[in-house]
Design an enzyme around this catalytic site. Structure first.
Site, PDB file in Angstrom:
ATOM      1  N   TYR A   1     -12.647  -3.677  10.525  1.00  0.00           N
ATOM      2  CA  TYR A   1     -12.687  -2.367  11.190  1.00  0.00           C
ATOM      3  C   TYR A   1     -13.569  -2.405  12.425  1.00  0.00           C
ATOM      4  CZ  TYR A   1     -11.205  -1.214   6.437  1.00  0.00           C
ATOM      5  OH  TYR A   1     -10.588  -1.191   5.229  1.00  0.00           O
TER       6      TYR A   1
ATOM      7  N   TYR B   1       1.540   3.756  -1.163  1.00  0.00           N
ATOM      8  CA  TYR B   1       0.367   3.112  -0.571  1.00  0.00           C
ATOM      9  C   TYR B   1      -0.836   3.243  -1.505  1.00  0.00           C
ATOM     10  CZ  TYR B   1      -3.839   2.817   2.298  1.00  0.00           C
ATOM     11  OH  TYR B   1      -5.097   2.518   2.750  1.00  0.00           O
TER      12      TYR B   1
ATOM     13  N   SER C   1      -8.366  -1.644   0.373  1.00  0.00           N
ATOM     14  CA  SER C   1      -7.832  -2.099   1.661  1.00  0.00           C
ATOM     15  C   SER C   1      -7.603  -3.603   1.734  1.00  0.00           C
ATOM     16  CB  SER C   1      -8.776  -1.700   2.789  1.00  0.00           C
ATOM     17  OG  SER C   1      -8.684  -0.329   3.007  1.00  0.00           O
TER      18      SER C   1
ATOM     19  N   VAL D   1     -12.864  -0.727   0.007  1.00  0.00           N
ATOM     20  CA  VAL D   1     -13.869   0.300  -0.229  1.00  0.00           C
ATOM     21  C   VAL D   1     -14.478   0.210  -1.642  1.00  0.00           C
ATOM     22  CG1 VAL D   1     -12.356   2.144  -1.069  1.00  0.00           C
ATOM     23  CG2 VAL D   1     -14.265   2.721   0.438  1.00  0.00           C
TER      24      VAL D   1
HETATM   25  N1  GLN Z   1      -7.643   3.807  -0.776  1.00  0.00           N
HETATM   26  C1  GLN Z   1      -8.488   3.785   0.380  1.00  0.00           C
HETATM   27  C2  GLN Z   1      -7.868   4.604   1.491  1.00  0.00           C
HETATM   28  O1  GLN Z   1      -6.775   4.445   1.841  1.00  0.00           O
HETATM   29  C3  GLN Z   1      -8.718   2.393   0.837  1.00  0.00           C
HETATM   30  C4  GLN Z   1      -9.651   2.345   1.974  1.00  0.00           C
HETATM   31  C5  GLN Z   1     -10.452   1.091   2.070  1.00  0.00           C
HETATM   32  O2  GLN Z   1     -10.521   0.282   1.141  1.00  0.00           O
HETATM   33  N2  GLN Z   1     -11.173   0.940   3.157  1.00  0.00           N
HETATM   34  O3  GLN Z   1      -8.469   5.457   2.037  1.00  0.00           O
END
Ligand code: GLN
Length: 420
Positions: free
Chosen positions: A242, A190, A64, A260
């Protein structure tokens, strides 16, 4: 002599090293099997100096943290209002993968997945193909990092196998016409975006490019226009962490974004890019030790944006008349923005000026923003309308276009002694 900054970074890393709270993301094997003890941090200054500590060369997926950079590219390629038509900028207070839209069917902001998937679709010129979009995206993120980034195909494959929730979000977006194309293709793009591999070194340079108004401080390349950066940093500060954005803003106060895989970036405008990496996450999906590191950086180094610098002592010295002088000089100094310029205006307006000649001396001013420049020129205009002969002593041209406007008369000189 050795710089104390790497020593400081090592010391701070050591102070959080024993904290094993939190869990790795476990939705794909590549993240579930990451070495949970890896820990790294990097600073990148705006003149291109990089300080790294710990596992600075460990590569991990950007996840993210790609979102603010993709947002910057979309804003550059489509313009702010076209992007706002599709993605709002309200903090959601929800988890990153919440399936939610606002009353008009738009995702709440570009930092949660619904917004980021939409943002991804807005990178590149309108009508470009999915391949062209990915090329633009990869080249753009690489320009932020100052080196060619590439996708880890295993991470990509696993993510895509597990992309049910993101596909659900994308189909929902398609049904509201927020996405105008095949949702599956957008999610693939994405997901590739999230699978680009980076180190804390890369991320610190990327963050420093945001902090440096869009110019990469290492390569010198302008990656996105400065006008886009204010929008990106604002959204990072309200939505980047978030549903922990409020805690983060009060405790750390640096526009930031987490991923993440365990990375976090912070961009301190005009000062520094920061990156940390540690895989265990808290319940919001933010790295536990990364959050602690940022809390330490912010408090140790006074980096909280709401930490107000002490007001400049004085921006003005008025050479009160000695009787023999034929010119009244107001000496300005330091960095002058609205509040400083207001003090100058007030002092000059309140001064009893008997001399026919008045000078504003900017020799000791090291920066002056646009509004301060306009205020000083207005003072000059009003003085000259009262019949004074007005001089601006500006050896470093801190006011580039000294036009005092209608009926104003102003003589620019580069040295004060030219007036005696
Ligand atoms: N690839 C993850 C997703 O889209 C990225 C989420 C994240 O880093 N919080 O769910």
């Amino acid at each position: 002599m050795k710089s104390p900054i790497p020593d400081y970074l090592d010391e701070i890393l050591d102070s959080v090293r024993s904290d094993d709270a939190g869990e790795r993301a476990d939705y794909i094997p590549e993240l579930a099997s990451a070495d949970p003890d890896r820990l790294g941090a990097a600073f990148a200054t705006l003149d291109g100096e990089i300080y790294c500590a710990g596992d600075a060369d460990s590569a991990f997926s950007i996840q993210s943290i790609s979102k603010p950079f993709a947002y910057a590219l979309a804003l550059t390629d489509r313009g702010i209002s076209a992007v706002l038509d599709k993605v709002d900028v309200e903090p959601s207070g929800e988890a990153f993968n919440e399936i939610s839209l606002d009353d008009e069917g738009r995702p709440l902001n570009p930092m949660i997945n619904a917004g980021a998937i939409t943002t991804h679709s807005l990178v590149g010129p309108e009508g470009c193909s999915a391949e062209e979009r990915l090329e633009r995206l990869t080249a753009g993120l690489s320009a932020f990092a100052g080196r060619q980034l590439s996708v880890d195909e295993r991470v990509y494959g696993s993510e895509l196998n597990d992309a049910h929730r993101n596909l659900a979000i994308a189909h929902m977006l398609r049904s509201y016409d927020i996405l105008a194309e095949d949702p599956g293709v957008v999610v693939e793009g994405y997901t590739r975006q999230c699978s680009l591999m980076v180190t804390v070194h890369d991320l610190a340079v990327m963050a420093a490019t945001l902090a440096n108004q869009g110019v990469n401080p290492v390569t010198g390349e302008r990656v996105v226009p400065a006008s886009v950066i204010r929008q990106v940093l604002s959204v990072m500060s309200t939505c980047g962490m978030y549903d922990a954005a409020g805690d983060w803003t009060t405790q750390v106060g640096i526009p930031a974004k987490s991923g993440v895989a365990g990375g976090i970036i912070g961009a301190l405008p005009g000062q520094l890019g920061i990156a940390t990496f540690s895989p265990r996450l808290d319940k919001h999906g933010n790295s536990v030790r990364g959050v602690s590191l940022f809390e330490r950086f912010s408090s140790d180094m006074g980096m909280h944006l709401m930490e107000v610098p002490a007001a400049a002592r004085s921006v003005l010295r008025d050479h009160a008349p000695s009787g023999t002088e034929t010119v009244r000089i107001f000496d300005l100094q330091g960095s002058i923005r609205f509040a400083g310029a207001e003090r100058v205006v007030r002092e000059v307006v309140g001064a009893e000026i008997t001399e026919n000649r008045v000078a504003l001396d900017l020799t000791a001013v090291h920066s002056l923003d646009d509004v301060a420049g306009r205020m000083l020129l207005e003072v000059a205009r009003r003085l000259s309308m009262e019949g004074k002969e007005v001089f601006l002593i500006d050896p470093d041209t801190v006011i580039p276009d000294p036009d005092p406007g209608t009926d104003g008369q102003l003589t620019v000189v580069s040295r004060g002694d030219e007036l005696h």
